[in-house]
Design an enzyme around this catalytic site. Structure first.
Site, PDB file in Angstrom:
ATOM      1  NE  ARG A 164      43.428  51.329  50.027  1.00 45.42           N
ATOM      2  CZ  ARG A 164      43.347  50.342  50.448  1.00 45.42           C
ATOM      3  NH1 ARG A 164      43.553  49.045  49.521  1.00 45.42           N
ATOM      4  NH2 ARG A 164      42.765  49.732  51.349  1.00 45.42           N
TER       5      ARG A 164
ATOM      6  CG  ASP B 260      48.665  50.061  59.534  1.00 45.08           C
ATOM      7  OD1 ASP B 260      47.656  50.371  59.122  1.00 45.08           O
ATOM      8  OD2 ASP B 260      48.669  48.891  60.190  1.00 45.08           O
TER       9      ASP B 260
ATOM     10  CE1 TYR C  80      44.855  42.819  60.702  1.00 43.79           C
ATOM     11  CE2 TYR C  80      44.411  44.141  62.765  1.00 43.79           C
ATOM     12  CZ  TYR C  80      44.284  43.901  61.443  1.00 43.79           C
ATOM     13  OH  TYR C  80      42.907  44.428  61.119  1.00 43.79           O
TER      14      TYR C  80
ATOM     15  NE  ARG D  83      49.991  52.089  49.145  1.00 43.38           N
ATOM     16  CZ  ARG D  83      50.837  50.993  48.217  1.00 43.38           C
ATOM     17  NH1 ARG D  83      51.473  51.224  47.340  1.00 43.38           N
ATOM     18  NH2 ARG D  83      50.132  49.618  48.564  1.00 43.38           N
TER      19      ARG D  83
ATOM     20  NE  ARG E 253      42.517  52.472  58.487  1.00 41.39           N
ATOM     21  CZ  ARG E 253      42.672  51.411  57.702  1.00 41.39           C
ATOM     22  NH1 ARG E 253      42.499  51.369  56.464  1.00 41.39           N
ATOM     23  NH2 ARG E 253      42.976  50.266  58.455  1.00 41.39           N
TER      24      ARG E 253
HETATM   25  O1  1CP Z   1      44.056  58.375  57.894  1.00 39.24           O
HETATM   26  C1  1CP Z   1      43.992  57.720  58.934  1.00 39.24           C
HETATM   27  O2  1CP Z   1      43.029  57.215  59.507  1.00 39.24           O
HETATM   28  C2  1CP Z   1      45.306  57.496  59.340  1.00 39.24           C
HETATM   29  C3  1CP Z   1      46.112  56.356  58.820  1.00 39.24           C
HETATM   30  C4  1CP Z   1      45.952  54.796  59.287  1.00 39.24           C
HETATM   31  C5  1CP Z   1      44.950  54.471  60.437  1.00 39.24           C
HETATM   32  C6  1CP Z   1      44.659  55.130  61.691  1.00 39.24           C
HETATM   33  C7  1CP Z   1      46.137  53.736  58.459  1.00 39.24           C
HETATM   34  C8  1CP Z   1      46.728  53.613  57.144  1.00 39.24           C
HETATM   35  N1  1CP Z   1      45.498  52.567  59.193  1.00 39.24           N
HETATM   36  C9  1CP Z   1      45.203  53.002  60.391  1.00 39.24           C
HETATM   37  C10 1CP Z   1      44.649  52.170  61.609  1.00 39.24           C
HETATM   38  C11 1CP Z   1      44.397  50.588  61.269  1.00 39.24           C
HETATM   39  N2  1CP Z   1      45.276  49.809  60.354  1.00 39.24           N
HETATM   40  C12 1CP Z   1      43.444  49.845  61.741  1.00 39.24           C
HETATM   41  C13 1CP Z   1      42.465  50.497  62.988  1.00 39.24           C
HETATM   42  C14 1CP Z   1      41.502  51.191  62.376  1.00 39.24           C
HETATM   43  C15 1CP Z   1      40.440  50.518  61.417  1.00 39.24           C
HETATM   44  O3  1CP Z   1      39.603  49.589  61.937  1.00 39.24           O
HETATM   45  O4  1CP Z   1      40.291  50.917  60.216  1.00 39.24           O
HETATM   46  C16 1CP Z   1      43.350  48.538  61.464  1.00 39.24           C
HETATM   47  C17 1CP Z   1      42.750  47.413  61.715  1.00 39.24           C
HETATM   48  C18 1CP Z   1      44.827  48.499  60.604  1.00 39.24           C
HETATM   49  C19 1CP Z   1      45.152  47.270  59.804  1.00 39.24           C
HETATM   50  C20 1CP Z   1      45.526  47.622  58.422  1.00 39.24           C
HETATM   51  N3  1CP Z   1      46.363  48.358  57.977  1.00 39.24           N
HETATM   52  C21 1CP Z   1      44.484  46.981  57.439  1.00 39.24           C
HETATM   53  C22 1CP Z   1      43.178  46.263  57.579  1.00 39.24           C
HETATM   54  C23 1CP Z   1      43.325  44.967  57.381  1.00 39.24           C
HETATM   55  C24 1CP Z   1      42.150  44.199  57.987  1.00 39.24           C
HETATM   56  O5  1CP Z   1      42.400  43.315  58.925  1.00 39.24           O
HETATM   57  O6  1CP Z   1      41.372  44.367  57.338  1.00 39.24           O
HETATM   58  C25 1CP Z   1      44.964  47.667  56.301  1.00 39.24           C
HETATM   59  C26 1CP Z   1      44.478  47.534  54.842  1.00 39.24           C
HETATM   60  C27 1CP Z   1      46.170  48.430  56.432  1.00 39.24           C
HETATM   61  C28 1CP Z   1      47.129  49.022  55.650  1.00 39.24           C
HETATM   62  C29 1CP Z   1      46.645  50.384  55.376  1.00 39.24           C
HETATM   63  N4  1CP Z   1      46.914  51.413  56.746  1.00 39.24           N
HETATM   64  C30 1CP Z   1      46.486  52.405  56.193  1.00 39.24           C
HETATM   65  C31 1CP Z   1      46.279  52.809  54.982  1.00 39.24           C
HETATM   66  C32 1CP Z   1      45.820  53.763  54.047  1.00 39.24           C
HETATM   67  C33 1CP Z   1      46.325  51.224  54.391  1.00 39.24           C
HETATM   68  C34 1CP Z   1      46.175  50.863  53.065  1.00 39.24           C
HETATM   69  C35 1CP Z   1      47.341  50.642  52.402  1.00 39.24           C
HETATM   70  C36 1CP Z   1      47.716  51.042  50.904  1.00 39.24           C
HETATM   71  O7  1CP Z   1      47.802  52.406  50.620  1.00 39.24           O
HETATM   72  O8  1CP Z   1      47.577  50.042  50.291  1.00 39.24           O
END
Ligand code: 1CP
Length: 347
Positions: free
Chosen positions: A27, A72, A148, A36, A23
Site C-alpha cells: 500500500r 498472503d 490466525y 487495489r 512487504r
Molecule cells: O511484498 C510482499 O512482501 C508480498 C506480499 C505479502 C506477504 C509476504 C503480503 C501481502 N502479505 C504477506 C505475508 C503476511 N501476511 C504476514 C507475514 C509477514 C508480516 O508479518 O508482515 C502476515 C502476518 C500476514 C497476515 C496479513 N495479511 C495481515 C496482517 C494482519 C495482522 O495480524 O497484523 C494483513 C493486513 C494482510 C493483508 C495483506 N497482505 C498483503 C497485503 C499487501 C495486505 C494488505 C491488503 C490490502 O491491500 O488491503
C-alpha cells in the site's frame, strides 16, 4: 541477470550486498493502490496477471535485488476448508478453529488443485522477470498461520491459541500436523513452479517463552525444512530457505536449529550480536527498523552503514528491514534506501 541475492543466500562472494524489502509490494506504492482500487485483495491474489503486476512494481520502482510473489500467508487456510475474507481496514477474518469437530473438517489440500493461481503467478513471473532478479516464494510458518486460524484474525495476546495449546495439547498437535503438511506441500509446489528461494514467516513466534517456542512452533518448522531439503535433494535442487521470526532476540539459539539456510533477524537486536550467537559462519537477512525510513535522509544513511558494518561479520548478508515496510512510508525514502545499500556496500 542479477544473482547477488541467490549468491548471498549461499554465502558466496557478491559485488554488493543484495537488498529486498519485506512487504515491498503493497500500500505504500501509489501504483499498488491504483490496482487495489479496482480489485479487492483476494481477487488480486487469485488473478495471476494482477498478482504478477504488483510483484514487479517494486522491482521497477526500487531496483531491489529480488522479487517476492504477491500473495498472503492466509491463502492456504482457505484451501484447507476454512472461510477467509479480508475486510476493509480490519484485516483478515476467518471462522475460528477451536474444537475437534472443526479441526476434523479441515483437510490437507492438493496445492495445484486448490491454490493453482499461486503457482500460475509464479510461472508467469518467471517468464516476465526473465532472470532480471530471482523470485522468492513464501508461506507462513505453521504456528503463525495457526494463530490466525484459531483466533479468527489478528490478535493482541493470542489467548485462544495459548488456551488450546495449554488445555488441549493433543488437539493442537493434530491441528498443527494438518497445517504443517499443507504448508510443506504448498512450498514444494511453489518450488516446482519456479520459486528460486522460499521464506517462512513466523511473525508471531516471539510471543512464546523459548521452551514453548521450541515445542509448539519451531518443531513444525524443523519438520518442514527437513522434508523440503530431502525432497529437493531427490530432485537435484537446492533452493535456499529463509526463516524469519518476529522478536528474534530471545530465540536466536532456537532458530539456529531450524535447518534454514538464511536467518531473518528483526531490528530489536544488533545484527553482529545475532550473528555471534548464531555461531558466525551463517547467512543473515535484515535488520533495519522499518520506521527508520521516517528519519532525515542522512540519519537513515548512518543506520544503513551501521547495519552493513555489523552484517559484514557474517558469511553472507542480505539487507532488509527487520519487518514489513509500513503503508505510510514515502516511496522515495524506500528508493533512497536501496540506493544507499548498493552504494555503501559496493566492493
Ligand atoms: O511484498 C510482499 O512482501 C508480498 C506480499 C505479502 C506477504 C509476504 C503480503 C501481502 N502479505 C504477506 C505475508 C503476511 N501476511 C504476514 C507475514 C509477514 C508480516 O508479518 O508482515 C502476515 C502476518 C500476514 C497476515 C496479513 N495479511 C495481515 C496482517 C494482519 C495482522 O495480524 O497484523 C494483513 C493486513 C494482510 C493483508 C495483506 N497482505 C498483503 C497485503 C499487501 C495486505 C494488505 C491488503 C490490502 O491491500 O488491503
Amino acid at each position: 541477470m542479477n544473482d547477488t541475492f541467490l549468491k548471498a543466500c549461499k554465502g558466496e562472494e557478491v559485488s554488493h550486498t543484495p537488498v529486498w524489502i519485506m512487504r515491498q509490494a503493497g500500500r505504500y506504492l501509489p501504483e499498488y493502490r491504483a490496482i487495489r482500487g479496482k480489485a479487492d485483495f483476494l481477487t488480486m491474489c487469485k488473478t495471476p496477471e494482477l498478482a504478477a503486476e504488483v510483484t514487479i512494481q517494486p522491482v521497477d520502482r526500487l531496483n531491489v535485488d529480488a522479487a517476492i510473489m504477491f500473495s498472503d500467508i492466509l491463502i492456504p487456510c482457505e484451501a484447507m476448508g476454512q472461510n477467509l475474507s479480508f475486510e476493509e481496514n480490519r484485516g483478515p477474518m476467518l471462522d475460528p478453529v477451536r474444537d475437534k469437530e472443526t479441526v476434523d473438517k479441515l483437510f490437507v489440500p492438493d496445492p495445484e488443485d486448490t491454490m493453482g493461481f499461486v503457482m500460475d503467478t509464479i510461472r508467469l513471473l518467471r517468464k516476465e522477470l526473465a532472470g532480471r532478479v530471482p523470485l522468492i516464494g513464501f508461506a507462513g510458518a505453521p504456528f503463525t498461520t495457526a494463530t490466525y486460524m484459531i483466533e479468527g484474525g489478528t490478535s493482541k495476546n493470542f489467548l485462544n491459541t495459548k488456551m488450546m495449546i495449554y488445555q488441549n495439547p493433543a488437539l493442537y498437535k493434530s491441528f498443527m500436523d494438518k497445517v504443517t503438511a499443507t504448508i510443506t506441500e504448498y512450498l514444494k509446489a511453489q518450488i516446482a513452479a519456479g520459486a528460486q528461494a522460499v521464506q517462512i514467516f513466523d511473525t508471531w513466534g516471539g510471543i512464546f517463552c523459548p521452551a514453548d517456542f521450541r515445542k509448539h512452533a519451531l518443531s513444525y518448522v524443523q519438520k518442514i525444512i527437513k522434508d523440503l531439503k530431502e525432497w529437493m535433494k531427490g530432485r537435484g535442487e537446492s533452493v535456499p530457505v529463509i526463516y524469519f521470526v518476529g522478536s528474534t532476540a530471545g530465540l536466536i539459539e532456537e532458530i539456529k536449529t531450524s535447518g534454514a539456510d538464511v536467518y531473518g533477524i528483526d531490528w530489536k537486536i544488533d545484527l553482529d550480536a545475532a550473528i555471534k550467537r548464531l555461531g558466525g559462519d551463517v547467512v543473515v537477512q535484515g535488520n533495519l527498523d522499518p520506521l527508520s525510513l521516517f528519519l532525515p535522509k542522512e540519519k537513515t544513511e548512518e543506520r544503513v552503514k551501521d547495519v552493513l558494518n555489523r552484517g559484514s561479520s557474517a558469511r553472507g548478508h542480505i539487507f532488509n528491514l527487520g519487518h514489513g515496510v509500513v503503508p505510510q512510508t514515502p516511496p522515495e525514502n524506500v528508493i533512497a534506501l536501496v540506493e544507499m545499500v548498493h552504494r555503501l556496500s559496493a566492493r
